[in-house]
Write a protein that holds these residues in place. Sequence first.
Motif, mmCIF file in Angstrom:
data_model
loop_
_atom_site.group_PDB
_atom_site.id
_atom_site.type_symbol
_atom_site.label_atom_id
_atom_site.label_comp_id
_atom_site.label_asym_id
_atom_site.label_seq_id
_atom_site.Cartn_x
_atom_site.Cartn_y
_atom_site.Cartn_z
ATOM 1 N N GLN A 66 -3.533 -84.625 24.019
ATOM 2 C CA GLN A 66 -3.508 -85.353 25.272
ATOM 3 C C GLN A 66 -4.566 -86.441 25.279
ATOM 4 O OE1 GLN A 66 -2.618 -81.624 28.131
ATOM 5 N NE2 GLN A 66 -3.514 -83.362 29.118
ATOM 6 N N GLU A 67 -4.226 -87.569 25.888
ATOM 7 C CA GLU A 67 -5.226 -88.594 26.122
ATOM 8 C C GLU A 67 -6.050 -88.200 27.331
ATOM 9 O OE1 GLU A 67 -3.255 -91.966 28.822
ATOM 10 O OE2 GLU A 67 -2.199 -91.659 26.917
ATOM 11 N N ARG A 186 0.404 -87.161 33.971
ATOM 12 C CA ARG A 186 1.230 -87.945 33.059
ATOM 13 C C ARG A 186 0.890 -87.687 31.590
ATOM 14 N NH1 ARG A 186 0.387 -92.533 30.472
ATOM 15 N NH2 ARG A 186 -1.492 -93.014 31.659
ATOM 16 N N SER A 187 -0.396 -87.654 31.252
ATOM 17 C CA SER A 187 -0.762 -87.476 29.840
ATOM 18 C C SER A 187 -0.317 -86.113 29.325
ATOM 19 C CB SER A 187 -2.267 -87.665 29.649
ATOM 20 O OG SER A 187 -2.995 -86.705 30.372
ATOM 21 N N TRP A 188 -0.322 -85.097 30.210
ATOM 22 C CA TRP A 188 0.153 -83.767 29.811
ATOM 23 C C TRP A 188 1.653 -83.792 29.535
ATOM 24 C CZ3 TRP A 188 3.401 -80.200 32.446
ATOM 25 C CH2 TRP A 188 3.415 -78.907 31.907
ATOM 26 N N ILE A 221 9.232 -83.118 36.568
ATOM 27 C CA ILE A 221 8.955 -84.411 35.945
ATOM 28 C C ILE A 221 8.779 -84.119 34.463
ATOM 29 C CG2 ILE A 221 7.499 -86.471 35.880
ATOM 30 C CD1 ILE A 221 6.308 -85.594 38.573
ATOM 31 N N LYS A 222 9.631 -84.685 33.628
ATOM 32 C CA LYS A 222 9.554 -84.423 32.194
ATOM 33 C C LYS A 222 9.917 -85.665 31.410
ATOM 34 C CE LYS A 222 13.004 -82.055 30.244
ATOM 35 N NZ LYS A 222 13.935 -82.962 29.545
ATOM 36 N N GLY A 223 9.605 -85.643 30.137
ATOM 37 C CA GLY A 223 10.019 -86.727 29.262
ATOM 38 C C GLY A 223 11.464 -86.583 28.856
#
Length: 602
Positions: A66-67, A186-188, A221-223
Amino acid sequence: MKHAMITICLLAVLLLCSCDLQDQGHTESTDPVLRETISGQTSKTPSETTNGGTETASEGEKETSQEPEAQEPILWTFADPSDEKTQIRATGEEQALRLYLPSSASLKSVPLYCSEGTVELTGDNGVQLRLASGESADLTRFPGNGQTEARCAFRIGAHSGALTVFRSENLDAMFLVSDDPVNCGRSWVEASRKHTAKAKGAMTLLSPAGETVYSGALTQIKGRGNSTWTAPKRPYQIKLEKKTDLIAGNSANASKTWLLLANYMDASMMRNDLIFDVSRALGLEDTPEYAHADLWYDGEYRGSYLMTEKVEIGSGRIEIEDLEKAVENANPAYDFDAPTVKRDTTPWGTEMQYAEEIADPEDLSGGYLLEMEKKSRARKEVSWFQTRNGDYLFVNSPEVASRDALLYIAGLYQDFEDAVVNGGYHPETGMHYSEYVDLESLVRCYLAMEVSGNSECFMNSTFFYKDAGDGKLRCGPMWDYDLSLSVLSTELRAGKSRLGSALLALPDFSARVEALYRETLYPLLGSYLSENGRIESLRKQLAASARMNYTLWAYRSYTGEAQAGDGFDENVAFVADYLSQRREFLLTAFRELVDGAEKEKP
C-alpha cells in the motif's frame, strides 16, 4: 483490563465489518486488453488439476504494497457545504497546490476551509484576500479565465506557495467516501491485485447544476479490470445500498452495481462513447447506458471517468431469465466463493471446465451470458470451454455452471460455429446458422466492431446471451472500446478473427452487412463528422474536465503514447480523422465483398 479487552474486540469487529476481505462477487474480465508488457498480473482463478481431477478453489492472493495514506489537508472546500461527503481537498506539493472543483461550483463564490483558521490569497495582479476558514472567495478576481481556472499565491500559517483552482463543466460529480479511509481507503483497495479488497462507504452524485442524484451508502467499493487495473489511473466497481439509475433517472434501469471506467488509454476520452452510440443507433438495445463524471475519492480528485452500467443479466440490463439466481436457490448451502471445479473434454474433443457437486434447477435453457476471451483469461474463470475452431468462451452467468449446464450452452454455441465455418449450414443437422443465432444482432454487432477498428473483436470482451425458452443465441452487448479508433488500417479488423472471417465468407451475411452499412451507418458516421456533429459536441462537453484530468494524468493510448501528443483537441482530431478514413474504406471494402461473392456464383 476487562473493559479494555472488550473495547479492543469491538474495534476489531467494526474494522472487519467495514473492510470486506472476502470475494463475494464475480471476477471481472471485461476490461480493455492493453499491451501485455504493461502487466504480468493475473485475476482470481479456481485451482484445478488438468487430468480430470478436482480441487477446491482458493484465493492464494498476495497483495501489492500500500502507498501511504494522504496527510491531513491544509486547504479544502465542499461541493455542497451541507453534505460532508462532498469535501474536496487541495492536493499536490505544498508549494504548488491544486484545487479541483465540480461543474456545479462557481469561481465567484468558493467557500475555503483551512487548517490554521485564516487563509491569505494574493494574485500577481495585486488583488489580495484574507479569509477566515469557511468564508467564500471570489476567485474570478485573480488571473485565469474567470470560468474554469484561477491562479494566486496562498499563505496558511507557516504554509505558503502557489494555488491553481480548476473547475469542470457539463459533467456530473461523484464523491466516494470510505467508511474507514485510514485502513480501508483508496490505497487499500488499489493494493488488491485481484480486486478482493472490498471497502464499504458512501457516495454522493451531483448533477452539473448541483442537484443531488444520489446520496447514500455503498455496500462495496472495489477495483475491476485486467490490464487497466495496472495503469496508474484505476477503474472501480461500486454497489449502491438501494437500486438507482444514476444516469437517466429511469427507475426501470435502476441497479445497485455501477462501473467507473478510467479511460486511461484513451487520450480523446470519447472512444467508448462513439461505439456505444453507434451500437445504440444500430438498434442494439442492450448497449450499456453511460455518462461522464468527475471523480473525487476520499476528498481527493481522481480524474474524469465514464460511469456505465455493468454488462450483466437483470432488470434494466440484459433482461432475460436469471439462471444464476435459480442455481443459487437450488444450492442454498453451496460455497459459491470456493467452487469445486473439474477439467474435462468436450464432446468435440476440446478442453472445458465446470463446477462439480452442484445441483441444477429444473430448467437449464437460460438465461446465459457468455463472454469470448483470450485463452489465458478464460481459463482463469470457473466455467469455460474451447470451441472446435480454437476460440475460448467462459460462462459469465451463471458463473458457477454444472457439467450439464456447460454442455448445454457450449453445445449450442458449437452448433452455431460449425454451421458458420461449413458454408452457413451445419454439416450434420443441415440447419442454417441463423437458426442458432439471431442474425440481426450478429450483423449489427459485427458492424459496430468493424467501425471501431478494434482488432480484438470476436476474440476478447465479445458477448453472447440466451434467454430461457429461446432456441437462439443473441450477440451483444457491445463492450470495451477505449482501444478502438486507433490504428489507421486498410483492412477489415473484425474480419481477421476466426469467427469474423468465416462470417464474411458467407454471401448472405456479407450482403446484409453491406446493405445496412450503406443505408444506415455510412450516413450516421457522416453526421458524427459534421461541423457540429457528435464528435464536436463531445469535445465541447469534455473540454474542461479533460483539462483537469490531464493535469493529473499523462496522455496515453494503446501504444503507450498519445497518437497526437499531449493535447486533448489534437487527440480528438486524430479520432475524427481515423473515423473519416474508416468510413470511406468500409464502404468500398463491403461493396467489394458483395461483388466478389456475385462473381463466384455458378
